[in-house]
Each structure stands twice: as structure tokens, then as C-alpha cells.
Design an enzyme around this catalytic site. Structure first.
Site, PDB file in Angstrom:
ATOM      1  CE  LYS A 150     -12.279 -52.846   8.661  1.00  8.73           C
ATOM      2  NZ  LYS A 150     -13.049 -52.887   9.924  1.00  8.73           N
ATOM      3  CE  LYS A 180     -24.563 -53.808  11.788  1.00  5.61           C
ATOM      4  NZ  LYS A 180     -23.663 -53.023  10.905  1.00  5.61           N
ATOM      5  CE  LYS A 216     -22.423 -57.099   7.567  1.00  3.04           C
ATOM      6  NZ  LYS A 216     -21.804 -55.867   7.100  1.00  3.04           N
ATOM      7  NE  ARG A 217     -22.273 -55.376  18.342  1.00  2.00           N
ATOM      8  CZ  ARG A 217     -22.076 -54.789  19.527  1.00  2.00           C
ATOM      9  NH1 ARG A 217     -20.873 -54.374  19.868  1.00  2.00           N
ATOM     10  NH2 ARG A 217     -23.072 -54.640  20.376  1.00  2.00           N
ATOM     11  CB  THR A 270     -15.571 -49.981   7.672  1.00  2.00           C
ATOM     12  OG1 THR A 270     -16.048 -50.488   8.923  1.00  2.00           O
ATOM     13  CG2 THR A 270     -15.786 -48.495   7.616  1.00  2.00           C
ATOM     14  CG  HIS A 293     -20.744 -42.528  12.490  1.00  2.00           C
ATOM     15  ND1 HIS A 293     -19.697 -43.062  11.763  1.00  2.00           N
ATOM     16  CD2 HIS A 293     -20.224 -41.494  13.189  1.00  2.00           C
ATOM     17  CE1 HIS A 293     -18.592 -42.385  12.041  1.00  2.00           C
ATOM     18  NE2 HIS A 293     -18.886 -41.424  12.903  1.00  2.00           N
TER      19      HIS A 293
END
Ligand code: 26Q
Length: 819
Positions: free
Chosen positions: A666, A560, A554-555, A662, A363
Site C-alpha cells: 500500500k 515487527k 501495523k499490528r 501487505t 499465513h
């Protein structure tokens, strides 16, 4: 007698009403007059669980059927989210339950909010495991999810003075009606000590592991119902306890305190989830957790297999074991130990079984996120496993050297043991050597995996590599969380899309249909109003549901790039400050996500979002055209409210860093448009929905690596881009920190001197793309068409598709025949 059965099994309103009342009295032991909301929730939950039992017990009995391969999904995390709503959806009893409760004067939605979600995961990886269990059961594949029953899951996040504060997640406080403790399913797990060699009765030299501690794992089972599939699979989580014999012994010699210490150590193993989404080197307890759940799970599989057959020779025909990242990769050595030391297998036969059974999902590509354990630590906890790993490694490297004569570098690079300086066990290497299949989680990720972290493995064994692009379950992420959109879609094309989401293509003929468009807009608008209410209640901030809801949840991680979004907001703010009449598209910026408690930079980014938000939100020149919200405690429950209300999905990681994502799926499934880089599954989402329905910006993964190897200098961009320079100078100058120039200095310093994630290089492209987003949002008709097309073309990203691929390409597993 049938009447008695009916109220326990039936899904009619009367039966449910009786069942709830029955549990209120006989399980919760409450008279109606004293029942609390939790009592009602518990009574309902038990009534729902009763309705899962026939399918569950039938599915469990199939585990003994030797014809069927069982998928065993090993994961340190299962981020299941609340069970009640999902089970009502999958059993098809949402409406009768609502009616039954209404007749009892109770509101189903209120009871749904009463459930504490089991937050037994950090983020994407744990939630993926949960989606996969839903799909396995829906596709009728016999499966067991094995993991840890953490007493405390991921912390609850509070925001105090703009900073993240962590609160213990006491999710079991009011009881857990979904789990069933199986005190008779327990295994002993050894820890520490040393090994001894001895000669057995046949004259063979064998190894005995003499541990210095033994703990016990107890099974806690939770049913996982498929969507109207008739199959209910099993989530089996292990709780650690003290073995009885241990404290007895100590007690007998009078050492009461040592006995209590041993008990405390045992109970510590499953106490708390590590709240980091990357490893911290040298945390012995974490290795203990991993070994604990892997050993219990493999022992359980061996037991189940021996109920089917009398020899372990055929173990690989009974179980396909998937390793969710390297966290359970000690399974390679543990299965070898069980076969060789405990079941007297020859090494080669054991090795064949092990590799045929195990498969590994990677991952991450981030080097700092690859798990490795210092050798001395590893040896002190798992002395026998270290010996086994040495032997696996010796044989593996012998083979490598035989085929690639003279290439010593290659062997050193492939070795399970990292010997460059301090020695480590490299868990990704252990998992790769011990598996018959290795997969990445999105097409780009798998390609990069083959070119970078697992390059040498790919070169010697290309046939082991697969891609399985991630997916999400449309049951939780559409049917449950977005009933408005579900109803609208189902009115037009029927409900086949819930299990066959390619049918969503059937919406394409309606893209330009006026009535359909307005109905579509109405659903989105209602979802936004609901979220606006929740935002007001939780943060006090008033947001306008007519504005563009621009969402980044998100985290929190530098890769990110939540802080790139901050630079965008400051840029818009400055445009307004320079020209208060400027024509800006009103936007609500919604951030959410947890930072690892020890990740300073991530916590500083949260503070920056809140500090910047205070300034922007309260500036009269802005006049409410921009609103910044940090939605506290982003988790599955909150995600279910956020995704359906989003207009714009932010997927802005540095290309090459996000394995898949992911959340991106969504959002899109719920009709948000994406602004994103060519990273992870964004690439494939864009391919599916069409480039014209996706806002693409930024460097590609190849450009990122070229730029870096050419010596990237962020100052160049800072010097050239005036809006960028202004924004950074304002952060540095204290505009968002009441004049304090020190507060965000570490962040600014990092951006100007290193900028590992190339925010400055991507800044202008991002801003320009956001300007296109703003313009597009003003063309309501066109935006709605794009939104509809996104949903219509998301079929590929159902976790059902992903699970079918795992079944056929990796597990060789098939569904139970319909009975
Ligand atoms: C490891 C060792 C010690 C302590 C913690 C950990 C640890 C825990 C969690 C390491 C990693 C994680 C979680 C990783 C994760 O969530 N990765 C995400 O997986 C998703 C599903 O494949 C992808 O979509 C995301 O791109 C990826 O970041």
C-alpha cells in the site's frame, strides 16, 4: 413507469438527488428539517445500495448455473473498511453523488466520515480477504465470502497516559445499511454431547451425533461490487441465535433460567472478534466460533449445490473452498461429516470430494502462532469431528508408513495429533491433509514453509505446494484513498491502470519530466498537509509537512520490531544532544497499530513510543527537527489517510518472520520509498522496483537462522556499539520514564538477555541505512524519481494478479462471460 425506475437506478445527479430525498423520508422517516448527519449518510447509503441491486441479483442468479464454479472464501475475518466510498468508486458515481448532495446542502466528505467501519478483523489476514473479494468481483468470478458477523469487531484504541486502552467497537449502534438479513437462510449447528452407533434400514452401521446444545446461524448478506465489472459478489456473514425449540422445551418444564442461559450461550458465539493475531491455547468459545461459521457455510454450499444438481458427487465442480489460514480448517472434518453421516457417502468417495474441494493458505511460520487444540477440549465440543479426524489420520499415516517403511519418526511428525506430552489437534496438519493445494503468501514465505513447518508434507507431496504472493486492491488503496495521485496519473496515461496496473509502467517516460515531478511532489505535499491536520486534531502534536514522513503502521508485535525504530529515533536524538547544530534531516515519525490486549510486551512498546516521544518532542535542542507521533486507533479508515502521506515505509521485521506483509504494498503504491529487510513480500517488491529504489538493510533469513544456531549473544553487540549502548542505557536509566528504572526494565532485560528478534544484531545496519535515507531525501529530484518508479513498477502487487493465480493454479475457476 420508466421515470419511477430512473430515480432508483439512475446515476445522473437528478436521479441521485431524488433517491436520497426519498430514502430520507421513506426509509429514515425524517423530515428534512430534522435530518441528522447520520440520517443523510443512511439515505445516501441506501441510494447507493439500490444501484447495486440489478448486478447483485443477476450475479446471485448465476449461483444456480451449474456450468460455473463458485469460489467460496472461508475466513474468520473480513476487514472490509467503510463501504460507502468504495462503492461510489466501483459504481463510478462519486462525482454525481457529490453534486447531488451539494445541491441538498450536504458535504459528501462529511458523510463519508460518518460511516463506522466494520472492523471484523485484526489486520493483514482479514484485510487480505477484503481485497480478494474486491478483485473477485472485479474479475467477474462468482464468489461468496463466508465469515462471522461479529457484533463487536476489533476494539477501538485510545491512548491514555501513553498506554493503550481498549474500547468496545459498537459498530452496529446506528444501524448498518449495507447488510440484508436473510431470516429464511438459517442452519442449525450442534455443539458438544456424544456419538452413538446405529444400524440403518440398509443394514449399514452409521453414526449419530447427539449434541447437548444446538444453535442457529442466520445469514446477513452484504453486496461486494466489482470495479465497473457488472458483477456484484456476496459477503455472507453468520450471526448466532438461539433455536426456538430449545427455550420452548425448557419453558414447558418450567426451567425458565436454563432457557435463558441457552439463549445467551447461543448469542455469545458471534458476539465478539478475538483481538489477538495469534491463538491462545484452550479458548473453547473460539473453537465454537470457527466451527459455527464453517458448518453454516458448508451447509449453505450443499444447499446451493443441490439447487444445481441432484447429487453431491459433483460438489467439487460447484465450489472451490479456500481456507484462510487454519481458522476454518475444521471444514475438513465437517465436510466429511456432512457427506458420510448426513448424506450416506462411503468414506473414500467423501474423502475424494473433500480434498478436491478444499485448499489451504498458510499465513505464518511462527511456531507459537500455529493453531492447536487440546484434545479434551476438542472432544467436549466436537466429539464426532474428533472421531473423523482420527480416521483421517489413521488412513493418512497408514499410507505414509507404506511408502516410508520403518520411519516411525516421520509418521509422528506428520500426525494430525501431537502426542509429545499433552495431546493436541494440529490444525495446520488437518488443513494440509484435507487439501489439494497448500500455498504460502510470498515467495520467501513459501520456500521457508517447505523447509520448516510443512517440511515433511512437502517431502511426501511436493506437488501440493504453490506460492501466491499477496496483493492489494488499487481501487481502495489508490483510487479512493489517493484521489490526487489518481488524477495526476490518469491525466498522463489514462485510467486503464486501475484494472491493469502493469500500465503504470507508462509513467516511466515521465520520471525526469520537470512538470510531472513538481505535480507529483505537490500531490504528496497536499496529502501530508491533510494528515498533519488530522494529527493535530487527534494528538495535539504539530508536525511539519515539509519534513520526511517516516511511517511505521501495523499490528504491534516484537517480530515487527517497532522498538528497533525507537532505538533509531533515540540515536538521532542523542546526536542532536551531543551537537545541537548537527545537520539532521527533519523527520516526523508516525507510529500506529493495535496491541493484543493480553500482549504485555506489545503494550509496553506503545508506552515506550509515547514516553520517548514526549521527551523528544518537547526538547528545545531538538527544535522541532524530530517529531514523534503515535496515531491512535490505526484501522482501514485511518490507513486511507496515512499511506498516501508517507515518504518512507518502514518494513523492518526480522527476516523470515513476516509471511508477506501487505501494508508494504500500500505504501509503495502510493509513492513511499521502503526501508526494509529481506522478509516476506519485501523481497519481491525490491525485485520489481529495482534495488536502487529500495533501502535494504539487515540480516537475511538464512543469516538469522545461522546466527541463532551458533548461540546468539546480544550483549556482544551491546558492548561493541556505542550509540546502541547509549540508547538502551537511557531507556533502562529512566530518561523516558521520569527517572523510573522499573517501567521499561522488562523490555531492556529481554533485549539484553534474549533478543529473540535480533534487534541488536541489525541495529547498526539499520542506522547506517537510515543515514542513507536522510541523505537521499535531501536530493529532492532523485527522491521524486525513485517515488515515481516505485509506483510505476507496483503492478505485480495488485490483488487482481493474485486472484488470477488462485483461479488458474488452485481453484480452476473462471469469470462469468460478459453479457
Ligand atoms: C487464531 C486463533 C485464535 C485467536 C486468534 C487467531 C488468529 C487471528 C488472526 C491468528 C492469526 C490472525 C492473523 C494473522 C495475520 O494477519 N497474518 C498476516 O497475514 C497477512 C496476509 O497474508 C500477511 O501479509 C502477514 O505477513 C501476516 O502476519
Amino acid at each position: 413507469d420508466e421515470g419511477r425506475e430512473e430515480f432508483r437506478r439512475g446515476s445522473a445527479v437528478d436521479a441521485l438527488t431524488r433517491a436520497i430525498l426519498d430514502h430520507l423520508y421513506f426509509t429514515q422517516a425524517r423530515p428534512l428539517t430534522l435530518a441528522t448527519r447520520n440520517d443523510w449518510y443512511m439515505a445516501l447509503a441506501y441510494a447507493v445500495r439500490d444501484r447495486m441491486l440489478d448486478d447483485w441479483l443477476k450475479s446471485l442468479s448465476h449461483l444456480r448455473n451449474r456450468e460455473l464454479k463458485i469460489v467460496s472464501y472461508l475466513s474468520a475475518e473480513f476487514l472490509m473498511g467503510p463501504h460507502l466510498g468504495n462503492n461510489l468508486v466501483n459504481l463510478g458515481i462519486m462525482e454525481p453523488a457529490r453534486e447531488a448532495l451539494a445541491a441538498l446542502g450536504q458535504d459528501l466528505d462529511e458523510l463519508l466520515r460518518q460511516e463506522e467501519e466494520p472492523g471484523l478483523g485484526n489486520g493483514g489476514l482479514g484485510r487480505l480477504a477484503a481485497c480478494y473479494l474486491d478483485s473477485l468481483a472485479t474479475l467477474r468470478v462468482p464468489a461468496i465470502g463466508y465469515g462471522i458477523r461479529y457484533e463487536f469487531g476489533i476494539f477501538d484504541q485510545e491512548i491514555r497516559d501513553g498506554w493503550q486502552a481498549e474500547k468496545t467497537d459498537k459498530w452496529l449502534r446506528l444501524g448498518n445499511p449495507w447488510e440484508i438479513c436473510r431470516p429464511e437462510i438459517t442452519y442449525e449447528v450442534k455443539v458438544g454431547g456424544h456419538t452413538e452407533r446405529f444400524t440403518d434400514e440398509k443394514g449399514c452401521v452409521r453414526v449419530r451425533w447427539v449434541p447437548n446444545k444446538v444453535v442457529k446461524g442466520v445469514a446477513y448478506d452484504t453486496p461486494v461490487a466489482g470495479y465497473r465489472s457488472g458483477v456484484t459478489d456476496l459477503l455472507r456473514l453468520w450471526k448466532s441465535e438461539a433455536v426456538e425449540s430449545f427455550d420452548f422445551q425448557a419453558f414447558n418444564v418450567g426451567d425458565y433460567y436454563r432457557a435463558v442461559e441457552a439463549k445467551i450461550f447461543s448469542e455469545t458465539i458471534s458476539k465478539v472478534l478475538y483481538p489477538n493475531d495469534e491463538p491462545e491455547i484452550g479458548k473453547a468459545l473460539r473453537l465454537g466460533q470457527q466451527y459455527f461459521f464453517v458448518s453454516c457455510s458448508l451447509q449453505d454450499m450443499v444447499r446451493i449445490h443441490l439447487l444445481r444438481e441432484n447429487s453431491l458427487d459433483t460438489f467439487a465442480a460447484s465450489f472451490a473452498v479456500q481456507l484462510n489460514d487454519t481458522h476454518p480448517s475444521i471444514a475438513v472434518a465437517e465436510l466429511m461429516r456432512l457427506l458420510v453421516d448426513e448424506h450416506q457417502f462411503e468414506w473414500d468417495a467423501a474423502w475424494q470430494i473433500t480434498r478436491a474441494t478444499l485448499a489451504y493458505t498458510n499465513h505464518t511460520l511462527l511456531p507459537e502462532a500455529l493453531e492447536k487444540w487440546p484434545l479434551p477440549l476438542f472432544a467436549s465440543i466436537l466429539p464426532r469431528h474428533l472421531e473423523i479426524i482420527y480416521e483421517i489420520n489413521r488412513r493418512f499415516l497408514d499410507e505414509v508408513r507404506l511408502v516410508h517403511q520403518g520411519d516411525d519418526q516421520l509418521a509422528a511428525r506428520l500426525s494430525i495429533i501431537d502426542e509429545n506430552g499433552e495431546r493436541y489437534v494440529r490444525m495446520a496438519h488437518l488443513a494440509s491433509v484435507g487439501s489439494h493445494a497448500i500455498n504460502g503468501v510470498a515467495a520467501l514465505h513459501t520456500e521457508l514453509l517447505k523447509q520448516t513447518v510443512l517440511k515433511d508434507f512437502y517431502e511426501i507431496h511436493p506437488e501440493l505446494f504453490r506460492n501466491v504472493t499477496n496483493g492489494v486492491t488499487p481501487r481502495r488503496w489508490m483510487v479512493l484513498s489517493n484521489p490526487g495521485l489518481t488524477r495526476l496519473i490518469t491525466e498522463r496515461i489514462g485510467d486503464g491502470w486501475v484494472t491493469n496496473p502493469d500500465e503504470l509502467r507508462g509513467l516511466e517516460p515521465f520520471v525526469a519530466d520537470q512538470t510531472f515531478q513538481s505535480a507529483w511532489q505537490k500531490v504528496k505535499r497536499e496529502n501530508k498537509s491533510v494528515l498533519a491536520g488530522v494529527i493535530k486534531a487527534r494528538t495535539g502534536i504539530v508536525v511539519d509537512p515539509a519534513s520526511l514522513f517516516d511511517v511505521l503502521v501495523k499490528r504491534i508485535h516484537e517480530y515487527k520490531r517497532q522498538h528497533l525504530k525507537v532505538l533509531h529515533i533515540i540515536t538521532l536524538y542523542n546526536r542532536i544532544k551531543h551537537d545541537p547544530q548537527a545537520d539532521v534531516t527533519p523527520r516526523t515519525f508516525i507510529f500506529g497499530g493495535k496491541a493484543a490486549p493480553g500482549y504485555f510486551m506489545a503494550k509496553l512498546i506503545i508506552k515506550l513510543v509515547n514516553s520517548m516521544g514526549e521527551v523528544v518532542n518537547s526538547d528545545p535542542d531538538v527544535a522541532d527537527r524530530l517529531k514523534v507521533v503515535f496515531f491512535p486507533d490505526f484501522n482501514v479508515t485511518n490507513g486511507q489517510m496515512v499511506y498516501p502521506a508517507a515518504d518512507l515505509s518502514e518494513q523492518i521485521s526480522t527476516a523470515g518472520k513476516e509471511a508477506s506483509g501487505t501494508g508494504n504494498m500500500k505504501f509503495s503504491l502510493n509513492g513511499a520509498l521502503t526501508i526494509g529487510t529481506l522478509d516476506g513480500a519485501n523481497v519481491e517488491i525490491r525485485e520489481e522496483v529495482g534495488a536502487e529504489n529500495f533501502f535494504l538493510f539487515g540480516l537475511t533469513a538464512a543469516e538469522v537462522s545461522d546466527l541463532k544456531s551458533g548461540g546468539y549473544d546480544p550483549r556482544k553487540w551491546y558492548g561493541e556499539k556505542t550509540e546502541l549502548r547509549e540508547a538502551i542505557d537511557q531507556i533502562a536509566g529512566g530518561l523516558f520514564s521520569h527517572g523510573d528504572r522499573g517501567l521499561f526494565q522488562p523490555l531492556v532485560e529481554h533485549l539484553l538477555n534474549r533478543d529473540d528478534y535480533l534487534l541488536l544484531a541489525d541495529y547498526q545496519a539499520y542506522i547506517d541505512c537510515q543515514d542513507r535515507v536522510s541523505a537521499a531525501f535531501r536530493d529532492r529530484k532523485r527522491w521524486t524519481e525513485m517515488s515515481i518508479l516505485n509506483v510505476a513498477r507496483m503492478g505485480k502487487f495488485s490483488s487482481d494478479r493474485a486472484i488470477r493465480e488462485y483461479c488458474s493454479d488452485i481453484w480452476q475457476a473462471s469469470p462469468l462471460p460478459q453479457d
